[in-house]
Design a protein around this motif. Structure first.
Motif, PDB file in Angstrom:
ATOM      1  N   LYS A  37      -9.841 -15.730  82.178  1.00 42.50           N
ATOM      2  CA  LYS A  37      -8.846 -15.946  83.223  1.00 42.50           C
ATOM      3  C   LYS A  37      -7.823 -14.817  83.212  1.00 42.50           C
ATOM      4  O   LYS A  37      -7.258 -14.490  82.167  1.00 42.50           O
ATOM      5  N   GLU A  38      -7.591 -14.241  84.384  1.00 41.80           N
ATOM      6  CA  GLU A  38      -6.616 -13.158  84.497  1.00 41.80           C
ATOM      7  C   GLU A  38      -5.248 -13.714  84.876  1.00 41.80           C
ATOM      8  O   GLU A  38      -5.134 -14.685  85.612  1.00 41.80           O
ATOM      9  N   ARG A  39      -4.205 -13.078  84.338  1.00 38.81           N
ATOM     10  CA  ARG A  39      -2.850 -13.409  84.759  1.00 38.81           C
ATOM     11  C   ARG A  39      -2.017 -12.124  84.741  1.00 38.81           C
ATOM     12  O   ARG A  39      -2.351 -11.173  84.016  1.00 38.81           O
ATOM     13  N   ILE A  40      -0.967 -12.116  85.528  1.00 37.49           N
ATOM     14  CA  ILE A  40      -0.051 -10.978  85.557  1.00 37.49           C
ATOM     15  C   ILE A  40       1.173 -11.353  84.728  1.00 37.49           C
ATOM     16  O   ILE A  40       1.783 -12.403  84.953  1.00 37.49           O
ATOM     17  N   VAL A  41       1.506 -10.513  83.759  1.00 37.73           N
ATOM     18  CA  VAL A  41       2.606 -10.787  82.839  1.00 37.73           C
ATOM     19  C   VAL A  41       3.661  -9.683  82.972  1.00 37.73           C
ATOM     20  O   VAL A  41       3.321  -8.505  82.899  1.00 37.73           O
ATOM     21  N   PRO A  42       4.926 -10.060  83.166  1.00 34.04           N
ATOM     22  CA  PRO A  42       5.975  -9.037  83.230  1.00 34.04           C
ATOM     23  C   PRO A  42       6.326  -8.493  81.846  1.00 34.04           C
ATOM     24  O   PRO A  42       6.190  -9.199  80.844  1.00 34.04           O
ATOM     25  N   PHE A  43       6.755  -7.252  81.787  1.00 29.65           N
ATOM     26  CA  PHE A  43       7.315  -6.711  80.545  1.00 29.65           C
ATOM     27  C   PHE A  43       8.389  -5.699  80.920  1.00 29.65           C
ATOM     28  O   PHE A  43       8.307  -5.041  81.948  1.00 29.65           O
ATOM     29  N   SER A  44       9.413  -5.611  80.100  1.00 27.19           N
ATOM     30  CA  SER A  44      10.528  -4.724  80.424  1.00 27.19           C
ATOM     31  C   SER A  44      11.257  -4.351  79.143  1.00 27.19           C
ATOM     32  O   SER A  44      10.782  -4.633  78.043  1.00 27.19           O
TER      33      SER A  44
END
Length: 323
Positions: free
Chosen positions: A185-192
């Motif tokens: 399963k693909e997901r988009i994860v924020p990082f900063s």
């Protein structure tokens, strides 16, 4: 009961359906190689157990035999978690036999695994995390290691998700990662923040380790995708170098991310999405990590939690309960 004979060959009537099951798991369900190996180890043990007792067909295995498999595992010294894994593998295999109409029903469905003690994830506090991540060496391997740790803590990644990242999965400009989690399963994860800074630092020196074309984001000194074992080893070594009191492993960084995010935001659903948990109950385990913290929040916030002199009847005035 017949004693187990280690060199006794398993009948093909047991092994052939298993081979087909493994192929089905690989092609249809897309299970990870790690899960596949775990299932295969458990089912091989079950085949040995059945073979030694003269069982040659899966259709002869009923719920009583499943309970005997569980009991034998306990006598062999397996922990409740390992017994649960063995029964889970058998349950999945029987589901496949039902699906392919080789069995009418799954005999393992009603057999419960031994109860396990609730194992709470361990985490580092914020000060310990800062201590671990103060890596000031600027050689390519140290920059890579800090980028891996910053990203795992900054985005809450699983070890496999970190290792499987490719350069094309990372958008530094947008500050997000395309992560492939459990079940493909693909997901988009924020990082900063520091995670973003150190990923950029790593990308500037990554070419120094390249030996040829390689799409992996994190590579070894040989220029190939870094292995799970290498990540675990390097993080443990950095824990020692940075004099962190507890043993450092990738899971601990992910657990720390989850704990700190929940403590700061209280948003269980958002943390569930960030971690890639299919079930909210998996995320809820983190709400039990710091009861003292929760108790302090409760005492400070709830209007009926404070027991002070102000709540008592003032002298000279009659309490309503007495009127």
């Amino acid at each position: 009961m017949t004693a187990v004979t280690p060199d006794q060959a398993a009948p093909r009537s047991l092994t052939v359906p298993l081979d087909r099951f493994y192929q089905y798991q690989l092609s249809e369900r897309g299970l990870s190689a790690h899960t596949q190996r775990n299932y295969q180890r458990q089912l091989d043990k079950i085949v040995d157990f059945l073979t030694a007792r003269g069982i040659a067909h899966w259709q002869d295995v009923d719920a009583d035999w499943v309970r005997q498999i569980s009991s034998q595992a306990k006598r062999d010294g397996l922990k409740p978690g390992s017994i649960a894994l063995r029964l889970s593998a058998l349950r999945s295999f029987f589901d496949y036999l039902v699906l392919t109409e080789q069995l009418a029903a799954n005999p393992a469905k009603g057999v419960a695994a031994p109860k396990q003690g609730r194992q709470l994830p361990k985490n580092l506090d914020v000060d310990e995390m800062n201590q671990l991540l103060e890596v000031d060496q600027d050689d390519p391997l140290s920059v890579r290691d800090r980028a891996m740790m910053e990203l795992m803590y900054g985005a809450g990644l699983r070890l496999a998700e970190l290792v499987d990242l490719n350069v094309r999965d990372v958008s530094v400009r947008k500050g997000d990662l395309r992560v492939t989690g459990k079940g493909e399963k693909e997901r988009i994860v924020p990082f900063s923040g520091m995670a973003k800074t150190w990923v950029m630092n790593w990308l500037k020196v990554r070419n120094q380790l390249l030996k040829g074309p390689e799409e992996a984001l994190f590579i070894s000194k040989l220029g190939q995708r870094i292995s799970h074992r290498s990540v675990q080893k390097r993080m443990a070594e950095w824990g020692q170098k940075q004099a962190v009191n507890s043993h450092i492993n990738p899971h601990k960084l992910r657990h720390s991310f989850a704990t700190h995010m929940l403590e700061s935001s209280g948003d269980l659903r958002a943390v569930q999405e960030l971690l890639g948990h299919a079930d909210l109950s998996t995320t809820q385990i983190y709400t039990h990590l710091d009861f003292q913290h929760l108790a302090k929040v409760y005492d400070a916030a709830h209007p009926r939690a404070r027991s002070t002199e102000a709540s008592k009847p003032r002298a000279g005035k009659k309490n309503n309960s007495e009127s």
